[in-house]
Design a protein around this motif. Sequence first.
Motif, short mmCIF file in Angstrom:
data_model
loop_
_atom_site.label_atom_id
_atom_site.label_comp_id
_atom_site.label_asym_id
_atom_site.label_seq_id
_atom_site.Cartn_x
_atom_site.Cartn_y
_atom_site.Cartn_z
N PRO A 218 17.52 0.18 -13.76
CA PRO A 218 18.44 0.81 -14.72
C PRO A 218 17.76 1.17 -16.03
O PRO A 218 16.97 0.37 -16.56
N ASN A 219 18.03 2.34 -16.52
CA ASN A 219 17.56 2.80 -17.83
C ASN A 219 16.05 3.00 -17.93
O ASN A 219 15.54 3.27 -19.03
N SER A 220 15.33 2.86 -16.83
CA SER A 220 13.87 3.02 -16.92
C SER A 220 13.23 3.53 -15.63
O SER A 220 12.02 3.72 -15.59
N GLY A 221 14.03 3.70 -14.57
CA GLY A 221 13.48 4.09 -13.28
C GLY A 221 12.93 5.50 -13.26
O GLY A 221 12.88 6.20 -14.28
N LEU A 222 12.53 5.94 -12.09
CA LEU A 222 11.88 7.24 -11.94
C LEU A 222 12.79 8.39 -12.39
O LEU A 222 12.33 9.35 -13.02
N ARG A 223 14.07 8.31 -12.10
CA ARG A 223 15.00 9.36 -12.51
C ARG A 223 15.04 9.47 -14.03
O ARG A 223 15.08 10.58 -14.59
N VAL A 224 15.02 8.34 -14.71
CA VAL A 224 15.04 8.34 -16.17
C VAL A 224 13.74 8.92 -16.72
O VAL A 224 13.74 9.68 -17.69
N MET A 225 12.62 8.54 -16.10
CA MET A 225 11.31 9.08 -16.52
C MET A 225 11.33 10.61 -16.47
O MET A 225 10.89 11.29 -17.41
N TYR A 238 3.92 8.24 -8.86
CA TYR A 238 3.47 9.07 -7.73
C TYR A 238 2.12 8.57 -7.20
O TYR A 238 1.92 8.46 -5.99
N LYS A 239 1.20 8.26 -8.12
CA LYS A 239 -0.13 7.79 -7.73
C LYS A 239 -0.06 6.51 -6.91
O LYS A 239 -0.72 6.39 -5.86
N LEU A 240 0.71 5.54 -7.37
CA LEU A 240 0.78 4.26 -6.67
C LEU A 240 1.46 4.39 -5.32
O LEU A 240 1.00 3.82 -4.32
N TYR A 241 2.54 5.14 -5.26
CA TYR A 241 3.28 5.23 -4.01
C TYR A 241 2.64 6.19 -3.01
O TYR A 241 3.03 6.23 -1.84
N ALA A 242 1.64 6.95 -3.44
CA ALA A 242 0.93 7.83 -2.52
C ALA A 242 0.17 7.03 -1.46
O ALA A 242 -0.09 7.52 -0.36
N GLY A 247 6.29 5.50 0.95
CA GLY A 247 6.60 5.49 -0.48
C GLY A 247 6.85 6.87 -1.05
O GLY A 247 7.79 7.07 -1.83
N LEU A 248 6.04 7.84 -0.66
CA LEU A 248 6.17 9.17 -1.23
C LEU A 248 7.46 9.86 -0.80
O LEU A 248 7.96 10.74 -1.51
N ALA A 249 7.99 9.48 0.32
CA ALA A 249 9.24 10.10 0.78
C ALA A 249 10.35 9.86 -0.24
O ALA A 249 11.09 10.79 -0.60
N PHE A 250 10.44 8.64 -0.73
CA PHE A 250 11.47 8.33 -1.72
C PHE A 250 11.15 9.00 -3.06
O PHE A 250 12.04 9.54 -3.73
N VAL A 251 9.88 8.97 -3.46
CA VAL A 251 9.47 9.59 -4.72
C VAL A 251 9.77 11.08 -4.69
O VAL A 251 10.32 11.64 -5.65
N LYS A 252 9.43 11.72 -3.59
CA LYS A 252 9.67 13.16 -3.48
C LYS A 252 11.17 13.47 -3.51
O LYS A 252 11.59 14.49 -4.05
N VAL A 254 13.44 11.78 -5.13
CA VAL A 254 13.87 11.67 -6.53
C VAL A 254 13.45 12.91 -7.30
O VAL A 254 14.24 13.46 -8.11
N PHE A 255 12.23 13.38 -7.07
CA PHE A 255 11.77 14.61 -7.73
C PHE A 255 12.65 15.80 -7.34
O PHE A 255 13.03 16.61 -8.20
N ALA A 256 12.98 15.89 -6.06
CA ALA A 256 13.80 17.01 -5.58
C ALA A 256 15.20 16.94 -6.18
O ALA A 256 15.76 17.97 -6.60
N ASP A 257 15.77 15.75 -6.23
CA ASP A 257 17.11 15.59 -6.82
C ASP A 257 17.10 15.97 -8.29
O ASP A 257 18.04 16.60 -8.80
N HIS A 258 16.02 15.58 -8.97
CA HIS A 258 15.91 15.91 -10.40
C HIS A 258 15.82 17.43 -10.58
O HIS A 258 16.48 18.00 -11.48
N ALA A 259 15.00 18.07 -9.76
CA ALA A 259 14.86 19.53 -9.86
C ALA A 259 16.19 20.22 -9.59
O ALA A 259 16.55 21.20 -10.26
N LEU A 260 16.95 19.71 -8.61
CA LEU A 260 18.25 20.30 -8.29
C LEU A 260 19.22 20.13 -9.46
O LEU A 260 19.95 21.08 -9.81
N GLU A 261 19.24 18.95 -10.04
CA GLU A 261 20.13 18.70 -11.18
C GLU A 261 19.77 19.60 -12.36
O GLU A 261 20.67 20.16 -13.03
N GLU A 262 18.48 19.76 -12.62
CA GLU A 262 18.06 20.61 -13.71
C GLU A 262 18.42 22.07 -13.43
O GLU A 262 18.81 22.82 -14.34
N GLY A 263 18.28 22.45 -12.16
CA GLY A 263 18.65 23.82 -11.79
C GLY A 263 20.12 24.09 -12.00
O GLY A 263 20.52 25.17 -12.47
N LYS A 264 20.95 23.11 -11.67
CA LYS A 264 22.40 23.27 -11.86
C LYS A 264 22.73 23.39 -13.35
O LYS A 264 23.60 24.17 -13.73
#
Length: 276
Positions: A218-225, A238-242, A247-252, A254-264
């Motif tokens: 909460p308040n510091s996870g990847l989505r917040v970053m 990204y580097k560590l979970y690569a 690991g990268l499946a979840f990271v990607k 989160v990145f995709a969800d963030h991009a979608l939210e920003e696009g909206k």
Amino acid sequence: EIQSGLSRLEKESGGMPLPLNLVSLETSFTLADVDAARGDTFAVTLENKWREHQKSMSMIRDILMYMDRIYAPPNQLEPVYDLGLSLWRDGVLRDEAINARVRDFLLSAIARERRGERVDTGAVRSMTRMLMDVGEDVYVHDFETHLLRATVEFYRSESETLLASCDCYAYLRRAEARLQEEHARVGAYLCARTEAFLVRRAEQELLEKPTRRVLGLPNSGLRVMLAEGRAAQAALAYKLYASVEGGLAFVKQVFADHALEEGKKLAHDPDLNADP
């Protein structure tokens, strides 16, 4: 004449092959001395006796060089030096009490170093090399399997402690430092074959198993970053979970969800959609 002399000596020793007789006598004295060592003197005594044993075996091998070439093969006997390694393994290292003390010494030293204490890395290195010299199976069975089990327990506990006390970025930095420490530990005093297994156990407990808990803090996870533009922090995740399985499946995601939210947000921004 030499052959008949060797056979006579073998008969006089009760039928025990001559090299076995010589080396068994040498290891019996070693076992008593090592078993009697207490406290900090144990590791030093074992190392010194191992060096003496190696020297003795080299000398016996040189003296009995003819026997090694002519007498041992047709009688299906091990070469003298190999016999010395086998007897050190069975007569010293596989002694129940000494075996436990060797394992406890190594695991205790590594645990203390992981806690930030200074340890005698030279003594640890000497002992692990001795195990490898005697045989890789001895190193693996008597030490490595126990080390990997202890590593899982240590980092499982540390992960829980960090999750309860750190934000996401601090956790990731600590995990990165721990992985670097394990790589360095192998270079300092462990066998190279241990590196992949050791680092993998640490990765599993620190990163793979708690992936969602770590990156979803909460308040510091990847989505917040991502939302707050903390590019360097997100890059570390990204580097560590690569290197972590799945690991990268979840990271990607989160990145995709963030991009979608920003696009909206952009699509519904009245300032951007206003006529020029």
